[in-house]
Motif scaffolding. Structure first.
Motif, PDB file in Angstrom:
ATOM      1  N   TYR A   1      -0.435   8.339   0.046  1.00 11.56           N
ATOM      2  CA  TYR A   1      -1.514   8.372  -0.934  1.00 11.56           C
ATOM      3  C   TYR A   1      -2.444   7.182  -0.720  1.00 11.56           C
ATOM      4  N   LEU A   2      -3.726   7.476  -0.576  1.00 11.28           N
ATOM      5  CA  LEU A   2      -4.743   6.429  -0.488  1.00 11.28           C
ATOM      6  C   LEU A   2      -5.475   6.383  -1.825  1.00 11.28           C
ATOM      7  N   LEU A   3      -5.428   5.231  -2.476  1.00 10.12           N
ATOM      8  CA  LEU A   3      -6.058   5.037  -3.773  1.00 10.12           C
ATOM      9  C   LEU A   3      -7.288   4.166  -3.590  1.00 10.12           C
ATOM     10  N   ARG A   4      -8.412   4.620  -4.123  1.00  8.23           N
ATOM     11  CA  ARG A   4      -9.681   3.907  -3.944  1.00  8.23           C
ATOM     12  C   ARG A   4     -10.327   3.647  -5.302  1.00  8.23           C
ATOM     13  N   CYS A   5     -10.610   2.375  -5.586  1.00  8.94           N
ATOM     14  CA  CYS A   5     -11.335   2.005  -6.795  1.00  8.94           C
ATOM     15  C   CYS A   5     -12.791   2.419  -6.642  1.00  8.94           C
ATOM     16  N   ARG A   6     -13.279   3.217  -7.559  1.00  9.28           N
ATOM     17  CA  ARG A   6     -14.659   3.693  -7.464  1.00  9.28           C
ATOM     18  C   ARG A   6     -15.666   2.555  -7.610  1.00  9.28           C
ATOM     19  N   ALA A   7     -15.356   1.565  -8.452  1.00  7.60           N
ATOM     20  CA  ALA A   7     -16.319   0.515  -8.741  1.00  7.60           C
ATOM     21  C   ALA A   7     -16.520  -0.435  -7.564  1.00  7.60           C
ATOM     22  N   THR A   8     -15.448  -0.716  -6.816  1.00 13.98           N
ATOM     23  CA  THR A   8     -15.516  -1.744  -5.773  1.00 13.98           C
ATOM     24  C   THR A   8     -15.300  -1.214  -4.373  1.00 13.98           C
ATOM     25  N   GLY A   9     -14.708  -0.014  -4.251  1.00 16.10           N
ATOM     26  CA  GLY A   9     -14.374   0.518  -2.937  1.00 16.10           C
ATOM     27  C   GLY A   9     -13.083  -0.011  -2.365  1.00 16.10           C
ATOM     28  N   GLU A  10     -12.399  -0.911  -3.083  1.00 14.35           N
ATOM     29  CA  GLU A  10     -11.139  -1.438  -2.567  1.00 14.35           C
ATOM     30  C   GLU A  10     -10.084  -0.336  -2.549  1.00 14.35           C
ATOM     31  N   GLN A  11      -9.249  -0.366  -1.491  1.00 16.27           N
ATOM     32  CA  GLN A  11      -8.289   0.706  -1.269  1.00 16.27           C
ATOM     33  C   GLN A  11      -6.867   0.171  -1.148  1.00 16.27           C
ATOM     34  N   LEU A  12      -5.937   0.964  -1.674  1.00 18.56           N
ATOM     35  CA  LEU A  12      -4.512   0.660  -1.606  1.00 18.56           C
ATOM     36  C   LEU A  12      -3.808   1.887  -1.062  1.00 18.56           C
ATOM     37  N   LEU A  13      -2.920   1.704  -0.080  1.00 16.80           N
ATOM     38  CA  LEU A  13      -2.154   2.803   0.495  1.00 16.80           C
ATOM     39  C   LEU A  13      -0.734   2.768  -0.039  1.00 16.80           C
ATOM     40  N   VAL A  14      -0.239   3.904  -0.474  1.00 20.47           N
ATOM     41  CA  VAL A  14       1.140   4.023  -0.936  1.00 20.47           C
ATOM     42  C   VAL A  14       1.923   4.842   0.083  1.00 20.47           C
TER      43      VAL A  14
ATOM     44  N   GLY B   1      -3.980  -3.618   0.348  1.00 18.22           N
ATOM     45  CA  GLY B   1      -2.533  -3.651   0.255  1.00 18.22           C
ATOM     46  C   GLY B   1      -1.912  -2.337   0.668  1.00 18.22           C
ATOM     47  N   VAL B   2      -0.636  -2.407   1.054  1.00 17.08           N
ATOM     48  CA  VAL B   2       0.183  -1.218   1.310  1.00 17.08           C
ATOM     49  C   VAL B   2       1.459  -1.359   0.496  1.00 17.08           C
ATOM     50  N   VAL B   3       1.744  -0.385  -0.337  1.00 21.24           N
ATOM     51  CA  VAL B   3       2.956  -0.374  -1.147  1.00 21.24           C
ATOM     52  C   VAL B   3       3.949   0.603  -0.531  1.00 21.24           C
ATOM     53  N   THR B   4       5.187   0.151  -0.332  1.00 22.32           N
ATOM     54  CA  THR B   4       6.268   1.024   0.126  1.00 22.32           C
ATOM     55  C   THR B   4       7.176   1.299  -1.064  1.00 22.32           C
ATOM     56  N   THR B   5       7.348   2.576  -1.412  1.00 24.10           N
ATOM     57  CA  THR B   5       8.084   2.896  -2.628  1.00 24.10           C
ATOM     58  C   THR B   5       9.579   2.626  -2.526  1.00 24.10           C
ATOM     59  N   HIS B   6      10.124   2.709  -1.295  1.00 25.01           N
ATOM     60  CA  HIS B   6      11.547   2.393  -1.133  1.00 25.01           C
ATOM     61  C   HIS B   6      11.875   2.237   0.349  1.00 25.01           C
ATOM     62  N   ARG B   7      13.104   1.862   0.629  1.00 28.15           N
ATOM     63  CA  ARG B   7      13.479   1.379   1.951  1.00 28.15           C
ATOM     64  C   ARG B   7      13.749   2.460   2.996  1.00 28.15           C
ATOM     65  N   HIS B   8      13.812   3.712   2.640  1.00 28.20           N
ATOM     66  CA  HIS B   8      14.159   4.744   3.614  1.00 28.20           C
ATOM     67  C   HIS B   8      13.097   4.842   4.699  1.00 28.20           C
ATOM     68  N   ALA B   9      13.563   4.998   5.947  1.00 31.48           N
ATOM     69  CA  ALA B   9      12.691   4.847   7.106  1.00 31.48           C
ATOM     70  C   ALA B   9      11.545   5.849   7.147  1.00 31.48           C
ATOM     71  N   ASP B  10      11.730   7.018   6.547  1.00 32.61           N
ATOM     72  CA  ASP B  10      10.639   7.994   6.581  1.00 32.61           C
ATOM     73  C   ASP B  10       9.456   7.587   5.707  1.00 32.61           C
ATOM     74  N   HIS B  11       9.602   6.512   4.945  1.00 33.86           N
ATOM     75  CA  HIS B  11       8.502   6.045   4.097  1.00 33.86           C
ATOM     76  C   HIS B  11       7.795   4.816   4.654  1.00 33.86           C
ATOM     77  N   TRP B  12       8.295   4.264   5.751  1.00 39.30           N
ATOM     78  CA  TRP B  12       7.620   3.099   6.349  1.00 39.30           C
ATOM     79  C   TRP B  12       7.441   3.226   7.863  1.00 39.30           C
ATOM     80  N   GLY B  13       7.547   4.428   8.390  1.00 41.00           N
ATOM     81  CA  GLY B  13       7.492   4.610   9.840  1.00 41.00           C
ATOM     82  C   GLY B  13       6.192   4.155  10.482  1.00 41.00           C
ATOM     83  N   ALA B  14       5.089   4.204   9.739  1.00 38.77           N
ATOM     84  CA  ALA B  14       3.793   3.783  10.273  1.00 38.77           C
ATOM     85  C   ALA B  14       3.352   2.432   9.729  1.00 38.77           C
ATOM     86  N   LEU B  15       4.221   1.773   8.972  1.00 34.36           N
ATOM     87  CA  LEU B  15       3.809   0.555   8.265  1.00 34.36           C
ATOM     88  C   LEU B  15       3.391  -0.553   9.216  1.00 34.36           C
ATOM     89  N   ALA B  16       4.175  -0.807  10.248  1.00 37.25           N
ATOM     90  CA  ALA B  16       3.849  -1.900  11.157  1.00 37.25           C
ATOM     91  C   ALA B  16       2.487  -1.695  11.802  1.00 37.25           C
TER      92      ALA B  16
END
Length: 218
Positions: free
Chosen positions: A36-49, A69-84
């Protein structure tokens, strides 16, 4: 077209446009994860979950505005495979639940506890620590000032039940208890739920089944 949250690996993202926030949902393989990519409409700042997989597709989605920022919801590898790869390309700070951070190979810059707030632009998420799927899973609540809340649940809540607790009755009791007390008891039925895999739902759609989930034990 109206947002449905129905996305498929290799297919286009779906965009949920709120008054102050834009939530873009995309499915990535090989485990059919939602990011999920979250974008603030007022500033354009983006956060990836959850930088789950397919870094090139995620970076294309992010575009030239980058990430705060990038938020990882939990430690399972299928949720951080592209994080690096995403962090290397964007320089974005990493966030994860305090009790899961040691299981994520990319260093976590911001350790998140229950009730912590993650701000980007003029938008803000509140973290809810949910124990059972993993020790440090977090859900993220966006309390829309112009409407109902929006809830990103990682692998802790799906249409039809809570996340996998691998047959451990104590872990199941913990997860269901946290989901009931920190999500269902505090948020209204209209709350839109964005899970870590598959289709969206609402708390109202799932609430009538809570007792049946407890009885079946998964």
């Amino acid at each position: 077209m109206a947002y449905t949250g129905d996305v498929r690996v290799g297919g286009p993202p779906d965009v949920h446009e709120l008054t102050h926030l834009v939530i873009t949902k995309i499915a990535v393989g090989p485990m059919e994860n939602n990011a999920y990519l979250l974008r603030c409409r007022a500033t354009g700042e983006q956060l990836l979950v959850d930088a789950a997989a397919e870094a090139p597709r995620l970076l294309e989605l992010v575009g030239g505005d980058g990430l705060v920022g990038v938020v990882t919801t939990h430690r399972h590898a299928d949720h951080w495979g592209a994080l690096a790869e995403v962090v290397e390309a964007t320089g974005a700070p990493t966030h994860a639940g305090r009790h899961d951070a040691d299981g994520i190979p990319v260093p976590t810059r911001v350790l998140v506890d229950d009730g912590d707030r993650i701000a980007f632009g003029r938008c803000e998420l509140t973290a809810r620590h949910l124990v059972g799927h993993t020790p440090g899973s977090i859900a993220l609540v966006y309390d829309d000032p112009e409407g109902h809340p929006h809830l990103l649940t990682g692998d802790c809540l799906f249409p039809g039940g809570v996340g996998n607790t691998h047959g451990d009755p104590d872990a199941f009791a913990s997860l269901l208890g946290d989901v009931e007390s920190k999500l269902f008891a505090q948020l209204p039925d209209e709350t839109w739920v964005y899970p870590g895999h598959g289709a969206d739902t609402t708390l109202g759609a799932e609430r009538p089944a809570l007792s049946a989930w407890r009885e079946r034990g998964w």
